[in-house]
Design an enzyme around this catalytic site. Structure first.
Site, short mmCIF file in Angstrom:
data_model
loop_
_atom_site.label_atom_id
_atom_site.label_comp_id
_atom_site.label_asym_id
_atom_site.label_seq_id
_atom_site.Cartn_x
_atom_site.Cartn_y
_atom_site.Cartn_z
N LYS A 48 30.48 38.02 63.49
CA LYS A 48 31.67 38.48 64.00
C LYS A 48 32.04 39.77 63.91
O LYS A 48 32.39 40.55 64.63
CB LYS A 48 32.64 37.45 63.90
CG LYS A 48 32.38 36.13 64.56
CD LYS A 48 33.43 35.18 64.03
CE LYS A 48 32.93 33.68 64.86
NZ LYS A 48 33.97 32.55 64.18
N GLN A 92 38.06 31.21 59.89
CA GLN A 92 36.78 30.51 60.17
C GLN A 92 36.96 28.75 59.96
O GLN A 92 37.25 28.50 58.65
CB GLN A 92 35.50 30.95 59.58
CG GLN A 92 34.09 30.33 59.86
CD GLN A 92 33.81 30.42 61.26
OE1 GLN A 92 34.18 31.40 61.72
NE2 GLN A 92 33.08 29.69 61.62
N ASP A 115 41.47 33.13 68.43
CA ASP A 115 40.72 31.75 68.79
C ASP A 115 41.25 30.88 69.84
O ASP A 115 40.62 30.14 70.34
CB ASP A 115 40.76 30.77 67.50
CG ASP A 115 39.45 30.95 66.62
OD1 ASP A 115 38.32 31.17 67.24
OD2 ASP A 115 39.43 30.81 65.33
#
Ligand code: GUN
Length: 280
Positions: A48, A92, A115
């Site tokens: 990422k 995460q 997200d």
């Protein structure tokens, strides 16, 4: 049979994002928080950050010990909520079991929730008024669009009902006019249900679960699985070699959903950046 090239789709999206970023006076900023030392998570976070740098974003990678308290992690999120150089915050998952993931997700302000996991952003997707939507389902919609898969009126079967993939995927497909069935571990006679599908989305986290006799001739098959086998190799949730001759299009693992998901994360960060510019 077409193989859906996720790498290519991701590359095209990154090129588009990078050309937009060149025109900005301040780069969009993405903060990624990793808690603990899970190897797979470390790889995802590294990828990422790498993608961020490639399109000209500012990337802040924050690594915390698995012993961090919930309170400490919450204050880290608050600090990033208030940091004006940061447009997107991603924590995460999974988090260590002593931390309530939901509490952390809800602590991220929806404007920076790249997200799309917060209840506000999930709710907007559910009402078919999306702002920022979860990356993997949104990426899969781009993969289906790349093969001109018309979804209106189609029967779609999703295997897996997670908050990250299965549930938001069902909303994306419903919003596109498809009829959607979500299967999970308690679903009866899953084989025959998958056989009815024009589009199969496999997101169960079980290596090679979907065999050729599960799939209708000509179906489109999207494989979301990333399973590490004992020999160290990666396997999807679909038995690719068996299913490929039955499907009209199929996504491989690796090189399918994975790279597209990361490119969509960049797109979501850009959306968050632009919305914040307008608001400020
Ligand atoms: N873990 C596995 N997939 C994801 C994702 O899309 N976002 C976050 N934050 N964690 C994940």
């Amino acid at each position: 049979m077409k193989i859906i090239d996720g790498k290519k789709i991701a590359e095209n999206l990154r090129t588009k994002i990078a050309s937009e970023v060149k025109q900005f006076s301040r780069p969009p900023g993405l903060a990624v928080i990793l808690v603990g030392d899970d190897e797979a998570s470390q790889v995802y976070v590294r990828n990422k950050s790498k993608a961020c740098v490639e399109v000209g974003f500012y990337s802040d990678q924050i690594h915390k010990s698995a012993n961090i308290t919930e309170e400490e992690l919450l204050s880290e999120v608050t600090r990033l909520n208030e940091n004006q150089t940061i447009d997107g915050i991603l924590v995460q998952l999974p988090l260590p079991s002593h931390i309530d993931s939901n509490k952390i997700i809800e602590a991220i302000i929806p404007e920076k929730d790249v997200d799309g996991f917060s209840s506000e952003n999930v709710g907007k997707l559910m009402q078919n008024k999306p702002f920022i939507s979860p990356c993997t389902p949104k990426g899969i919609m781009k993969m289906l669009a790349s093969i001109k898969c018309e979804l209106r009126g189609k029967d779609c079967v999703i295997i897996g009902a997670s908050n990250i993939v299965g549930r938001p995927m069902s909303m994306e497909l419903l919003n596109a006019g498809a009829t959607v069935l979500v299967c999970h571990k308690d679903t009866k006679d899953i084989t025959n249900k998958v056989k009815t599908a024009d589009v199969v989305i496999a997101a169960a986290g079980v290596a090679h679960l979907v065999k050729d006799d599960w799939v209708k001739e000509g179906a489109v098959v999207i494989d979301v699985g990333i399973n590490r086998l004992k020999d160290g190799s990666l396997a999807g949730d679909v038995d690719f070699n068996a299913v490929k001759d039955k499907a009209s299009a199929i996504s491989p693992v690796p090189g399918g959903v994975g790279p597209v998901t990361i490119a969509v994360l960049l797109e979501n960060t850009l959306t968050a950046y632009k919305a914040r510019l307008i608001d400020s």
